[in-house]
Structure formats: structure tokens, C-alpha cells
Scaffold this active site. Structure first.
Site, mmCIF file in Angstrom:
data_model
loop_
_atom_site.group_PDB
_atom_site.id
_atom_site.type_symbol
_atom_site.label_atom_id
_atom_site.label_comp_id
_atom_site.label_asym_id
_atom_site.label_seq_id
_atom_site.Cartn_x
_atom_site.Cartn_y
_atom_site.Cartn_z
ATOM 1 N N LYS A 55 0.833 -1.208 0.000
ATOM 2 C CA LYS A 55 0.000 0.000 0.000
ATOM 3 C C LYS A 55 0.866 1.256 0.000
ATOM 4 O O LYS A 55 0.587 2.215 -0.714
ATOM 5 C CB LYS A 55 -0.922 0.018 1.217
ATOM 6 C CG LYS A 55 -2.065 -0.990 1.125
ATOM 7 C CD LYS A 55 -2.862 -0.996 2.421
ATOM 8 C CE LYS A 55 -3.922 -2.091 2.415
ATOM 9 N NZ LYS A 55 -4.615 -2.211 3.707
ATOM 10 N N HIS A 98 1.469 -8.331 16.835
ATOM 11 C CA HIS A 98 0.544 -9.472 16.791
ATOM 12 C C HIS A 98 0.119 -9.858 18.197
ATOM 13 O O HIS A 98 0.923 -9.993 19.109
ATOM 14 C CB HIS A 98 1.106 -10.680 16.038
ATOM 15 C CG HIS A 98 2.591 -10.837 16.031
ATOM 16 N ND1 HIS A 98 3.341 -10.940 17.169
ATOM 17 C CD2 HIS A 98 3.469 -10.909 14.999
ATOM 18 C CE1 HIS A 98 4.607 -11.092 16.845
ATOM 19 N NE2 HIS A 98 4.724 -11.060 15.534
HETATM 20 C C1 LIG Z 1 10.275 -5.942 21.359
HETATM 21 C C2 LIG Z 1 8.875 -5.391 21.583
HETATM 22 C C3 LIG Z 1 8.738 -4.112 20.749
HETATM 23 C C4 LIG Z 1 7.824 -6.424 21.157
HETATM 24 O O1 LIG Z 1 6.559 -5.937 21.486
HETATM 25 P P1 LIG Z 1 5.399 -6.934 21.949
HETATM 26 O O2 LIG Z 1 4.251 -6.112 22.412
HETATM 27 O O3 LIG Z 1 5.968 -7.953 22.867
HETATM 28 O O4 LIG Z 1 5.005 -7.730 20.637
HETATM 29 P P2 LIG Z 1 4.256 -7.192 19.332
HETATM 30 O O5 LIG Z 1 3.407 -8.311 18.853
HETATM 31 O O6 LIG Z 1 3.557 -5.884 19.541
HETATM 32 O O7 LIG Z 1 5.441 -6.931 18.324
HETATM 33 C C5 LIG Z 1 6.199 -7.972 17.803
HETATM 34 C C6 LIG Z 1 6.936 -7.407 16.631
HETATM 35 O O8 LIG Z 1 7.678 -6.270 17.063
HETATM 36 C C7 LIG Z 1 8.778 -6.108 16.177
HETATM 37 N N1 LIG Z 1 9.971 -5.838 16.985
HETATM 38 C C8 LIG Z 1 10.638 -6.676 17.780
HETATM 39 N N2 LIG Z 1 11.692 -6.055 18.334
HETATM 40 C C9 LIG Z 1 11.681 -4.787 17.862
HETATM 41 C C10 LIG Z 1 12.517 -3.665 18.045
HETATM 42 N N3 LIG Z 1 13.615 -3.708 18.810
HETATM 43 N N4 LIG Z 1 12.216 -2.508 17.404
HETATM 44 C C11 LIG Z 1 11.134 -2.447 16.597
HETATM 45 N N5 LIG Z 1 10.278 -3.490 16.365
HETATM 46 C C12 LIG Z 1 10.578 -4.639 17.015
HETATM 47 C C13 LIG Z 1 8.924 -7.394 15.355
HETATM 48 O O9 LIG Z 1 8.498 -7.113 14.034
HETATM 49 C C14 LIG Z 1 7.976 -8.345 16.057
HETATM 50 O O10 LIG Z 1 7.341 -9.253 15.187
HETATM 51 P P3 LIG Z 1 8.219 -10.371 14.433
HETATM 52 O O11 LIG Z 1 9.256 -10.855 15.394
HETATM 53 O O12 LIG Z 1 7.226 -11.416 14.056
HETATM 54 O O13 LIG Z 1 8.825 -9.668 13.245
HETATM 55 C C15 LIG Z 1 8.642 -5.059 23.071
HETATM 56 O O14 LIG Z 1 8.777 -6.219 23.812
HETATM 57 C C16 LIG Z 1 9.560 -4.013 23.607
HETATM 58 O O15 LIG Z 1 10.718 -4.193 23.887
HETATM 59 N N6 LIG Z 1 9.006 -2.851 23.798
HETATM 60 C C17 LIG Z 1 9.748 -1.783 24.326
HETATM 61 C C18 LIG Z 1 8.853 -0.616 24.332
HETATM 62 C C19 LIG Z 1 8.812 -0.012 25.695
HETATM 63 O O16 LIG Z 1 9.785 0.236 26.340
HETATM 64 N N7 LIG Z 1 7.592 0.249 26.111
HETATM 65 C C20 LIG Z 1 7.356 0.819 27.404
HETATM 66 C C21 LIG Z 1 6.253 1.822 27.305
HETATM 67 S S1 LIG Z 1 6.858 3.367 26.715
#
Ligand SMILES: CC(C)(COP(=O)(O)OP(=O)(O)OC[C@H]1O[C@@H](n2cnc3c(N)ncnc32)[C@H](O)[C@@H]1OP(=O)(O)O)[C@@H](O)C(=O)NCCC(=O)NCCS
Length: 114
Positions: A55, A98
Site C-alpha cells: 500500500k 501481533h
Molecule cells: C520488542 C517489543 C517491541 C515487542 O513488542 P510486543 O508487544 O511484545 O510484541 P508485538 O506483537 O507488539 O510486536 C512484535 C513485533 O515487534 C517487532 N519488533 C521486535 N523487536 C523490535 C525492536 N527492537 N524494534 C522495533 N520493532 C521490534 C517485530 O516485528 C515483532 O514481530 P516479528 O518478530 O514477528 O517480526 C517489546 O517487547 C519491547 O521491547 N518494547 C519496548 C517498548 C517499551 O519500552 N515500552 C514501554 C512503554 S513506553
């Protein structure tokens, strides 16, 4: 400069059903993706991500034209292979999520200014 955006949402159950046929993964995922992406949840994420990229890019891309792997931190990295796609002129930013029932992705196409 941001040029366009693409968004997609998919039901994981729909992908799980499609995965009953082995040809499905061969059609949707590249060989490198098939090495690492195996669960319906992650396949659904790839599906949504490729639709979102198509897209944003605005070309008729095939599933095999878009490859999404993860860097050492887990972030998705997109490679688009299509004769009309100018790799040196644009950058694609992609985010995938996801949960149990659904996967979604957003892609942003940035034009690189020189
Ligand atoms: C790694 C992280 C982004 C995964 O998020 P999640 O909610 O567990 O899982 P989601 O389903 O939303 O996302 C998974 C996808 O995130 C993506 N992802 C993983 N690590 C990533 C990173 N370092 N940066 C960007 N995207 C990332 C990947 O595409 C993954 O899917 P895939 O492995 O199939 O390709 C999360 O665990 C994290 O570290 N978040 C930090 C954010 C934070 O500090 N939040 C606090 C509030 S401000």
C-alpha cells in the site's frame, strides 16, 4: 520527506487455516523468511506487513518481491525487489504487532533527499 503510508490488519485464524496447505507458505514467504517465520501469529504479521508495504509503495508487488527479516534487536527490516522500485531514493519504515487474534502492520515510505 514522508511520501505515503500503508496499514493492514489480518485475522490470525484465517492465516492458520491457509497454512494447512503447504503451498501457502511458499507463496507468501521468501525462502529466508520460511527459515525463521513458522507460527500462524508471525506468518500473519508478515502477511499484514507485506500488504502494508504494498500500500505504501503503490506498485503491484508480488509476495516474493517483499522480504521482511529481523535485525539483531528484533526490529523488522524490509527489502523490496521490483524493477520500478528505486531502492536508493526511498526508505521504508515498518512496524508489526501481533496479539492472539490479529496481526497488524504499518509501513511508512520516506523519500530520501540528497
Ligand atoms: C520488542 C517489543 C517491541 C515487542 O513488542 P510486543 O508487544 O511484545 O510484541 P508485538 O506483537 O507488539 O510486536 C512484535 C513485533 O515487534 C517487532 N519488533 C521486535 N523487536 C523490535 C525492536 N527492537 N524494534 C522495533 N520493532 C521490534 C517485530 O516485528 C515483532 O514481530 P516479528 O518478530 O514477528 O517480526 C517489546 O517487547 C519491547 O521491547 N518494547 C519496548 C517498548 C517499551 O519500552 N515500552 C514501554 C512503554 S513506553
Amino acid at each position: 520527506m514522508i511520501q505515503s503510508v500503508g496499514l493492514d490488519l489480518v485475522e490470525v485464524e484465517r492465516i492458520a487455516e491457509a497454512m494447512q496447505k503447504p503451498a501457502f507458505l511458499e507463496r507468501i514467504l521468501t525462502a529466508a523468511e520460511r527459515e525463521v517465520i513458522r507460527t500462524p501469529l508471525r506468518v500473519a504479521g508478515r502477511w499484514a506487513a507485506k500488504e502494508a508495504v504494498a500500500k505504501a509503495v503503490g506498485l503491484h508487488l508480488s509476495w516474493q518481491d517483499v522480504e521482511i527479516l529481523n535485525d539483531s534487536e528484533g526490529a523488522p527490516i524490509v527489502t523490496v525487489t521490483h524493477p520500478d522500485f528505486r531502492t536508493e531514493e526511498v526508505r521504508i519504515h515498518l512496524s508489526i504487532t501481533h496479539e492472539k487474534g490479529h496481526a497488524a502492520a504499518v509501513a511508512i515510505l520516506e523519500k530520501i533527499s540528497r
